[in-house]
Design a protein around this motif. Structure first.
Motif, PDB file in Angstrom:
ATOM      1  N   ARG A 221       9.603   1.694   5.234  1.00  0.00           N
ATOM      2  CA  ARG A 221       8.634   2.695   4.437  1.00  0.00           C
ATOM      3  C   ARG A 221       8.222   1.812   3.073  1.00  0.00           C
ATOM      4  N   TYR A 222       9.111   1.168   2.414  1.00  0.00           N
ATOM      5  CA  TYR A 222       8.890   0.042   1.429  1.00  0.00           C
ATOM      6  C   TYR A 222       7.822  -1.005   1.833  1.00  0.00           C
ATOM      7  N   SER A 223       7.975  -1.156   3.056  1.00  0.00           N
ATOM      8  CA  SER A 223       7.017  -2.203   3.552  1.00  0.00           C
ATOM      9  C   SER A 223       5.366  -1.533   3.366  1.00  0.00           C
ATOM     10  N   LEU A 224       5.532  -0.186   4.192  1.00  0.00           N
ATOM     11  CA  LEU A 224       4.220   0.409   4.088  1.00  0.00           C
ATOM     12  C   LEU A 224       3.526   0.582   2.768  1.00  0.00           C
ATOM     13  N   ASP A 225       4.661   1.153   1.711  1.00  0.00           N
ATOM     14  CA  ASP A 225       4.069   1.462   0.361  1.00  0.00           C
ATOM     15  C   ASP A 225       3.257   0.223  -0.303  1.00  0.00           C
ATOM     16  N   THR A 226       3.843  -1.145   0.082  1.00  0.00           N
ATOM     17  CA  THR A 226       3.306  -2.195  -0.533  1.00  0.00           C
ATOM     18  C   THR A 226       2.424  -3.023   0.353  1.00  0.00           C
ATOM     19  N   ALA A 227       2.039  -2.243   1.214  1.00  0.00           N
ATOM     20  CA  ALA A 227       0.999  -3.147   2.338  1.00  0.00           C
ATOM     21  C   ALA A 227      -0.174  -3.404   1.805  1.00  0.00           C
ATOM     22  N   ASP A 228      -0.797  -2.913   0.808  1.00  0.00           N
ATOM     23  CA  ASP A 228      -2.077  -3.070   0.137  1.00  0.00           C
ATOM     24  C   ASP A 228      -2.060  -3.412  -1.286  1.00  0.00           C
ATOM     25  N   ARG A 229      -0.914  -4.043  -1.739  1.00  0.00           N
ATOM     26  CA  ARG A 229      -0.677  -4.661  -2.851  1.00  0.00           C
ATOM     27  C   ARG A 229      -0.362  -6.219  -2.970  1.00  0.00           C
ATOM     28  N   PRO A 230      -0.958  -6.648  -3.541  1.00  0.00           N
ATOM     29  CA  PRO A 230      -0.731  -8.291  -3.490  1.00  0.00           C
ATOM     30  C   PRO A 230       0.305  -8.830  -4.419  1.00  0.00           C
ATOM     31  N   PHE A 231       0.602  -7.706  -5.426  1.00  0.00           N
ATOM     32  CA  PHE A 231       1.928  -8.326  -5.987  1.00  0.00           C
ATOM     33  C   PHE A 231       2.670  -7.044  -6.580  1.00  0.00           C
ATOM     34  N   VAL A 232       3.999  -7.103  -6.692  1.00  0.00           N
ATOM     35  CA  VAL A 232       4.707  -5.947  -6.985  1.00  0.00           C
ATOM     36  C   VAL A 232       5.564  -6.193  -8.379  1.00  0.00           C
ATOM     37  N   PRO A 233       5.988  -5.405  -9.029  1.00  0.00           N
ATOM     38  CA  PRO A 233       7.199  -5.542 -10.003  1.00  0.00           C
ATOM     39  C   PRO A 233       8.445  -6.049  -9.412  1.00  0.00           C
ATOM     40  N   VAL A 234       9.040  -6.971 -10.235  1.00  0.00           N
ATOM     41  CA  VAL A 234      10.247  -7.301  -9.789  1.00  0.00           C
ATOM     42  C   VAL A 234      11.231  -6.257  -9.391  1.00  0.00           C
TER      43      VAL A 234
END
Length: 368
Positions: A221-234
């Motif tokens: 689920r975490y992988s899908l939530d960040t699929a379209d985001r090039p960068f995420v907060p630490v």
């Protein structure tokens, strides 16, 4: 009867009339051309007025004369630009230069005739100083030639700049595609290992396998939530790593002890997603439990000046690691992503410190 090829969408839907997005490179080139033309026009008007005020009895006559003559010159300049634009399709090299020079000289001759005829209309009688036709022709020929040369130089410069921008755009697109490819490699790699874990437990420990499956679902689920985001907060990246460690905990149970610590100032810093996964995965895969039979894995994210420092410690012996164990996808992928996101701004080392293996990653500045 409805004509072929013209349906409801083509005749009236908003999608049929949505304008194409403007090319920013072309828009910038048009803006530069307009700015250059306006600057040149102001310069021609200014020089013409200053020269003619000294030759006319009344400054007003000089101003009116200059406005009329120099406006005529600018119209001829625009006509020459359109002419050259058509000629350069069929002419090249010396032939094109000769055509540009001929157009400039012809325009200078026409301007001299126009200017000398206009004197009788603007001034009641000849001015106290009227240059000979020869110097006038030389002046206007210089104006037209200088404008043509400047126009060609600006066009060549704009074309080179446009080619450079398009090359950079193409290179960036290739880099983005490579980044996406590297990122997608992580998921099959991780799924392969996780499914192997479940395959071991599904018959002997079905409850453990079910718990592992649930933890794996949360991680995906975490992988899908960040699929379209090039960068995420630490903070979000660390949350994903905690999900990953819970997957490992479901399999190893009490034989695995993990801890994740994040310095407060680092929680908002941006990272490429799944940058920490290869380090944590290697720690759980290759770690050697201590004397108590427990494998300890500690993950810390701290600040070092302007750098983000990610440290993964695990019980183990670096010298005991097999040189060719597995496919090597994880660390190889990590190294490639570091070169893309932090070119010449990263450091990575893997060393033995006492009875622990320490992987340390230093990232300077924001990712690109």
């Amino acid at each position: 009867m409805q004509r072929p090829g013209i349906g409801r969408e083509a005749r009236g839907s908003p999608a049929a009339w949505t304008p194409r997005p403007a090319d920013p490179v072309a828009l910038r080139r048009q803006q530069e051309e307009r700015s250059a033309f306006l600057f040149g026009a102001l310069l021609v008007y200014l020089i013409g007025m200053l020269v003619r005020i000294a030759g006319f009895a009344f400054p007003l006559h000089a101003i009116v004369f200059s406005l009329l003559v120099d406006s005529f010159v600018l119209l001829l300049v625009l006509a020459n630009r359109h002419l050259v634009a058509h000629l350069q399709v069929v002419l090249r090299g010396p032939a094109l230069l000769a055509a540009i020079a001929a157009a400039a000289l012809a325009s200078a001759g026409v301007t001299v005739l126009f200017a000398r005829s206009l004197v009788l209309l603007v001034v009641s009688g000849p001015p106290r100083w009227l240059p000979a036709a020869g110097p006038q022709f030389v002046y206007f020929a210089y104006v037209f030639l200088a404008w043509a040369v400047a126009g060609r130089w600006l066009e060549a410069r704009a074309q080179a700049h446009e080619d450079q921008l398009r090359a950079i755009t193409a290179e960036n697109a290739a880099i983005v595609a490579e980044m996406q490819q590297l990122r997608t490699q992580l998921h099959p790699h991780f799924l392969f290992n996780a499914l192997n874990m479940m395959a071991v437990d599904i018959h002997d420990r079905p409850k453990h396998a079910l718990k592992l499956l649930r933890e794996l679902s949360q991680y995906l689920r975490y992988s899908l939530d960040t699929a379209d985001r090039p960068f995420v907060p630490v903070a979000l990246e660390v949350a994903g790593m905690r999900s990953f460690l819970r997957v490992q905990q479901s399999r190893f149970g009490a034989r695995l002890r993990s801890r994740v610590t994040v310095e407060g100032s680092m929680r908002g810093r941006l990272l490429p997603p799944f940058l920490m996964q290869p380090l944590v995965e290697n720690a759980t895969k290759h770690g050697i439990p201590g004397a108590d039979g427990v494998l300890s894995v500690d993950v810390t994210v701290t600040a070092e000046d302007d750098r983000v420092v990610i440290t993964v410690r695990n019980d183990g012996d670096l010298a005991a690691l097999p040189q060719r164990d597995g496919t090597g996808t994880g660390l190889s992928n990590l190294e490639k992503r570091l070169r893309l996101h932090y070119p010449d701004r990263h450091g990575f080392d893997l060393r033995q410190e006492g009875d622990q293996v320490v992987a340390r990653l230093r990232l300077e500045g924001p990712p690109c």
